[in-house]
Design a protein around this motif. Structure first.
Motif, PDB file in Angstrom:
ATOM      1  N   ALA A  75       0.698  -1.275   0.279  1.00 25.20           N
ATOM      2  CA  ALA A  75      -0.217   0.000   0.039  1.00 25.20           C
ATOM      3  C   ALA A  75       0.820   1.289  -0.165  1.00 25.20           C
ATOM      4  O   ALA A  75       0.711   2.296  -0.735  1.00 25.20           O
ATOM      5  N   GLY A  76       1.893   1.216   0.838  1.00 24.08           N
ATOM      6  CA  GLY A  76       2.867   2.484   0.517  1.00 24.08           C
ATOM      7  C   GLY A  76       3.367   2.730  -0.475  1.00 24.08           C
ATOM      8  O   GLY A  76       3.619   3.761  -0.794  1.00 24.08           O
ATOM      9  N   GLY A  77       3.802   1.807  -1.144  1.00 27.74           N
ATOM     10  CA  GLY A  77       4.468   2.011  -2.604  1.00 27.74           C
ATOM     11  C   GLY A  77       3.418   2.519  -3.499  1.00 27.74           C
ATOM     12  O   GLY A  77       3.838   3.379  -4.398  1.00 27.74           O
ATOM     13  N   ASP A  78       2.206   2.277  -3.397  1.00 27.56           N
ATOM     14  CA  ASP A  78       1.258   2.583  -4.187  1.00 27.56           C
ATOM     15  C   ASP A  78       1.099   4.041  -4.074  1.00 27.56           C
ATOM     16  O   ASP A  78       0.798   4.648  -5.074  1.00 27.56           O
ATOM     17  N   HIS A  79       0.906   4.508  -2.837  1.00 29.62           N
ATOM     18  CA  HIS A  79       0.842   5.798  -2.290  1.00 29.62           C
ATOM     19  C   HIS A  79       1.728   6.532  -2.934  1.00 29.62           C
ATOM     20  O   HIS A  79       1.576   7.731  -3.626  1.00 29.62           O
ATOM     21  N   TRP A  80       3.197   6.286  -2.646  1.00 31.07           N
ATOM     22  CA  TRP A  80       4.226   7.079  -3.138  1.00 31.07           C
ATOM     23  C   TRP A  80       4.314   7.130  -4.712  1.00 31.07           C
ATOM     24  O   TRP A  80       4.702   8.350  -5.181  1.00 31.07           O
ATOM     25  N   ARG A  81       3.927   6.244  -5.452  1.00 31.78           N
ATOM     26  CA  ARG A  81       3.987   6.270  -6.963  1.00 31.78           C
ATOM     27  C   ARG A  81       2.991   7.303  -7.215  1.00 31.78           C
ATOM     28  O   ARG A  81       3.256   7.964  -8.382  1.00 31.78           O
ATOM     29  N   ASP A  82       1.602   7.243  -6.868  1.00 30.44           N
ATOM     30  CA  ASP A  82       0.825   8.392  -7.151  1.00 30.44           C
ATOM     31  C   ASP A  82       1.205   9.548  -6.930  1.00 30.44           C
ATOM     32  O   ASP A  82       0.942  10.470  -7.638  1.00 30.44           O
ATOM     33  N   LEU A  83       1.818   9.689  -5.724  1.00 28.84           N
ATOM     34  CA  LEU A  83       2.386  11.068  -5.661  1.00 28.84           C
ATOM     35  C   LEU A  83       3.467  11.478  -6.522  1.00 28.84           C
ATOM     36  O   LEU A  83       3.430  12.742  -6.840  1.00 28.84           O
ATOM     37  N   LEU A  84       4.247  10.593  -6.842  1.00 28.74           N
ATOM     38  CA  LEU A  84       5.305  10.854  -7.812  1.00 28.74           C
ATOM     39  C   LEU A  84       4.722  11.353  -9.401  1.00 28.74           C
ATOM     40  O   LEU A  84       5.243  12.079  -9.731  1.00 28.74           O
ATOM     41  N   ALA A  85       3.600  10.494  -9.553  1.00 33.76           N
ATOM     42  CA  ALA A  85       2.951  10.606 -11.180  1.00 33.76           C
ATOM     43  C   ALA A  85       2.180  11.791 -11.003  1.00 33.76           C
ATOM     44  O   ALA A  85       2.226  12.440 -11.994  1.00 33.76           O
ATOM     45  N   ALA A  86       1.897  12.708  -9.986  1.00 32.86           N
ATOM     46  CA  ALA A  86       1.430  13.817  -9.965  1.00 32.86           C
ATOM     47  C   ALA A  86       2.330  14.929  -9.748  1.00 32.86           C
ATOM     48  O   ALA A  86       1.901  16.176  -9.381  1.00 32.86           O
ATOM     49  N   THR A  87       3.631  14.487  -9.861  1.00 32.39           N
ATOM     50  CA  THR A  87       4.589  15.645  -9.655  1.00 32.39           C
ATOM     51  C   THR A  87       4.441  16.872 -10.740  1.00 32.39           C
ATOM     52  O   THR A  87       4.173  16.561 -11.752  1.00 32.39           O
ATOM     53  N   GLU A  88       4.574  17.964 -10.005  1.00 31.54           N
ATOM     54  CA  GLU A  88       4.601  19.361 -10.901  1.00 31.54           C
ATOM     55  C   GLU A  88       5.519  19.356 -12.220  1.00 31.54           C
ATOM     56  O   GLU A  88       6.781  19.016 -11.905  1.00 31.54           O
ATOM     57  N   PRO A  89       5.062  19.699 -13.421  1.00 37.73           N
ATOM     58  CA  PRO A  89       5.701  19.476 -14.348  1.00 37.73           C
ATOM     59  C   PRO A  89       7.003  20.543 -14.494  1.00 37.73           C
ATOM     60  O   PRO A  89       6.897  21.536 -13.714  1.00 37.73           O
ATOM     61  N   GLY A  90       8.174  20.125 -14.996  1.00 33.82           N
ATOM     62  CA  GLY A  90       9.276  20.839 -14.640  1.00 33.82           C
ATOM     63  C   GLY A  90      10.129  20.404 -13.518  1.00 33.82           C
ATOM     64  O   GLY A  90      11.315  21.238 -13.457  1.00 33.82           O
ATOM     65  N   THR A  91       9.808  19.669 -12.700  1.00 34.29           N
ATOM     66  CA  THR A  91      10.561  19.190 -11.736  1.00 34.29           C
ATOM     67  C   THR A  91      11.633  18.310 -11.986  1.00 34.29           C
ATOM     68  O   THR A  91      11.117  17.289 -12.701  1.00 34.29           O
TER      69      THR A  91
END
Length: 228
Positions: A75-91
């Protein structure tokens, strides 16, 4: 080059959501019983009873009692991948990875803190249980493979596929090593020695050689590979 928007996650059916919820209920029941009695003192029947499901339902989803904790560990890995996928463009990718890892492991609420403490208990139990260790390693391998396309997109057009795979492996191992090291201590889920602090520290050290190559690749654009 302008960045491409993140693809919308697939919408799961009601049946799929119910299945996932049942699996997580069983996983939590298994983790709680492992904490109380250890894997050797827990049976599949005990887990099914604690989760409020029939034994046949347990075996519909899991092969054995150790396998049952997989959804909780993943579950933790799923959560952090979602956060990464939502990263602001240009980062830049290293910063995106670090920010997502830190946010995912910072335990902003009691539910997240409970999940980390259950993970710690499972990792402690896994020291003497090869089958439980195998589940932990499998969860991390699965997480790494799911991370590759997310990293590839963030690294930008022209990024070296080998470097994207390596970045996914490094980020996954940073979290894995941090959680394993934290589990050996009595440090809190927040503050000094916490999973977030240890994972960021691991990531920075492991990505040290890659940072000059990836730092210049903004999310969704630019070039990776040997340029930088």
């Amino acid at each position: 080059m302008s960045s491409q928007p993140s693809p919308a996650p697939p919408v799961r059916s009601l049946t799929e959501r119910r299945k996932a919820a049942t699996q997580l209920d069983i996983a939590r029941a298994a983790a709680e019983l492992f904490m109380e009695y250890g894997p050797d003192g827990t049976t599949a029947e005990d887990i099914a009873r604690r989760a409020g499901v029939a034994l046949r339902t347990f075996y519909r989803y899991f092969r054995n009692k150790q396998d049952a904790v997989g959804p909780l560990l993943s579950a933790g890995g799923d959560h952090w991948r979602d956060l990464l996928a939502a990263t602001e463009p240009g980062t830049a990718l290293p910063e995106a990875l670090e920010k997502a890892i830190e946010e995912a492991l910072s335990s902003p609420d009691e539910h997240a803190a409970e999940g980390l403490n259950l993970t710690r208990a499972l990792l402690r139990a896994a020291v003497d249980d090869p089958a439980l260790r195998a589940v932990w390693y499998r969860v991390n391998q699965d997480s790494e493979e799911k991370l590759i396309p997310v990293v590839t997109r963030l690294a930008g057009i022209g990024a070296d596929p080998l470097e994207a795979r390596l970045a996914a492996a490094v980020a996954t191992d940073a979290i894995r090593v941090a959680l394993e090291a934290w589990a050996e201590t009595d440090a809190d889920v927040r503050g000094p020695g916490s999973p977030a602090e240890l994972a960021v520290r691991c990531l920075r050290q492991l990505m040290g050689g890659m940072r000059p190559l990836l730092a210049g690749s903004p999310a969704g654009g630019g070039r990776g590979g040997g340029e930088g």
